[in-house]
Design an enzyme around this catalytic site. Sequence first.
Site, PDB file in Angstrom:
ATOM      1  N   HIS A   1      43.091  45.561  32.739  1.00 32.21           N
ATOM      2  CA  HIS A   1      43.712  44.575  31.972  1.00 32.21           C
ATOM      3  C   HIS A   1      43.476  44.474  30.538  1.00 32.21           C
ATOM      4  CE1 HIS A   1      43.135  42.652  36.252  1.00 32.21           C
ATOM      5  NE2 HIS A   1      44.021  43.655  36.306  1.00 32.21           N
TER       6      HIS A   1
ATOM      7  N   CYS B   1      39.358  44.961  42.594  1.00 38.22           N
ATOM      8  CA  CYS B   1      40.521  45.718  41.813  1.00 38.22           C
ATOM      9  C   CYS B   1      39.849  46.066  40.344  1.00 38.22           C
ATOM     10  CB  CYS B   1      41.719  44.453  41.651  1.00 38.22           C
ATOM     11  SG  CYS B   1      42.501  44.346  43.228  1.00 38.22           S
ATOM     12  N   PHE B   2      38.787  45.757  40.221  1.00 39.72           N
ATOM     13  CA  PHE B   2      38.164  46.550  39.106  1.00 39.72           C
ATOM     14  C   PHE B   2      38.839  46.235  37.665  1.00 39.72           C
ATOM     15  CE2 PHE B   2      38.192  49.410  42.465  1.00 39.72           C
ATOM     16  CZ  PHE B   2      36.947  49.328  43.035  1.00 39.72           C
ATOM     17  N   CYS B   3      39.319  44.829  37.797  1.00 37.72           N
ATOM     18  CA  CYS B   3      40.148  44.303  36.420  1.00 37.72           C
ATOM     19  C   CYS B   3      41.378  45.404  36.034  1.00 37.72           C
ATOM     20  CB  CYS B   3      39.277  44.321  35.241  1.00 37.72           C
ATOM     21  SG  CYS B   3      37.972  43.190  35.182  1.00 37.72           S
ATOM     22  N   ALA B   4      41.824  45.895  37.119  1.00 42.64           N
ATOM     23  CA  ALA B   4      42.987  46.832  36.893  1.00 42.64           C
ATOM     24  C   ALA B   4      43.892  46.573  38.552  1.00 42.64           C
ATOM     25  CB  ALA B   4      42.686  48.210  36.839  1.00 42.64           C
TER      26      ALA B   4
END
Length: 448
Positions: free
Chosen positions: A131, A374-377
């Site tokens: 993100h 979601c690992f900032c993605a």
Amino acid sequence: MNSYPEYETKYLKDLIVGNDTKIPLANGNFVTAINFDNAATTPPFYPVLQEINTFSPWYSSTHRGTGYKSILSSNMFEYSREVIKDFVGADTEDSTIIFVKNTTEAINKLSYRMLDSRKRSVILSTCMEHHSNDLPWRNKYKVDYIELDETGRLSLDNLEYKLKKYRGSVGLVAVTGASNVTGFKNPVYEIAALAHKYNSKILVDGAQLIPHSSFDMKPLDSPEHIDFLVFSAHKMYAPFGIGVLIGPKSVFEKGDPDYKGGGTVDMVTHDFIRWSDPPHKEEAGSPNIIGVVALTSAIKTLQTIGLDKIAAREDQLLKYTMDQLQSIPSIEIFGDTDCNDRVGIIPFNIKDMPHEMVAKILSMEGGIAVRSGCFCAQPYVQRLLKVCSKEVKLRLQDPSLSHPGLVRISFGIYNQESEVDILIRLLKHIDKYKEGYINKYIYIPSSK
Ligand SMILES: Cc1ncc(COP(=O)(O)O)c(C=O)c1O
């Protein structure tokens, strides 16, 4: 299989603070913590802490005093810029090294300073970005996303198609060096050559790349030159709040800085400001000299080990783990299982078990830290999981619905095959006694 000499893996482990920390399991026993969450942040190197201790008696105001210690601190701060330039092959004259908090701040800063005219109002990001290399661009420019192939790797054809489509109005191709979800490395030099062919520039988000392999921004006259590079020290064994933004001085000479205040100005009256030259113009407030000392020491430690050796070692761990994961029936690996052009990251799920539950069991039953979610993605993970837009909308309407997600293993240089063996044994046990684990963990809420 462990073809890397044992004395060397021990040496690497001994560099790490906290490598023998004991933590409690659900059954009350204590075990040595295993950290497979290095993509989020890495523990510090001992040499980094030692360097901070050595420097501390000399610590003083940076760029703000005439005392001996103040001058020494300021010199140390400026010397670090040279170390970084050398580390990544940045141009000594043309480029500027700007210290920020982390990669996120670096990209946000660049997003305010990037485009010099309305003509170049398109940013090409990709469908695999964190993100931090997507959201900062959105409210300022038209953002389009370069497509991926079916395994989740970047499509160079689509990049070229989009560069042609926007006919010279792409200000920047903003691409991750390596994905924090799949570990896939992008062919940044080919991307750079294409971007330059169409009169654009390239930003490499180096957060997941710089700690894991050698990197060269290449000379200015090379078509493969990397125009902008960003990375975070806390992902390279120096967790003291520093990050780096590298780019051409000229980009930061124009206009106002995003943050204004002490350290950014040459001259001020109540109705006039003359900004300092970059990088100082972009470093508002008292600088984080301790963070810079830490980063410099981490770079020197990485260089002493050898970045190519680090890449080879992590590759070995990746292959060792990938092979064994594939032998567990209910494990589904996302992206692909090809270990080429990849840093040490593997995303997976256990069929019929929520990702949060897997992460919790690994922690509570094995003392193993992984990341889940979601690992900032989110767009990338949604795509890997084939979550359709209707499902995303449903979740938008009902925040109580859990996010789809994955479990992520990510390696640092100090991880060991023996730790992977513990992980694999536990995953095999979960695979075999899934119902029992589900019944045991279903009522234990996951932390967000
Ligand atoms: C690829 C990538 N880019 C950017 C970031 C943001 O880094 P930071 O949190 O240090 O700003 C991360 C963090 O995980 C990352 O993996």
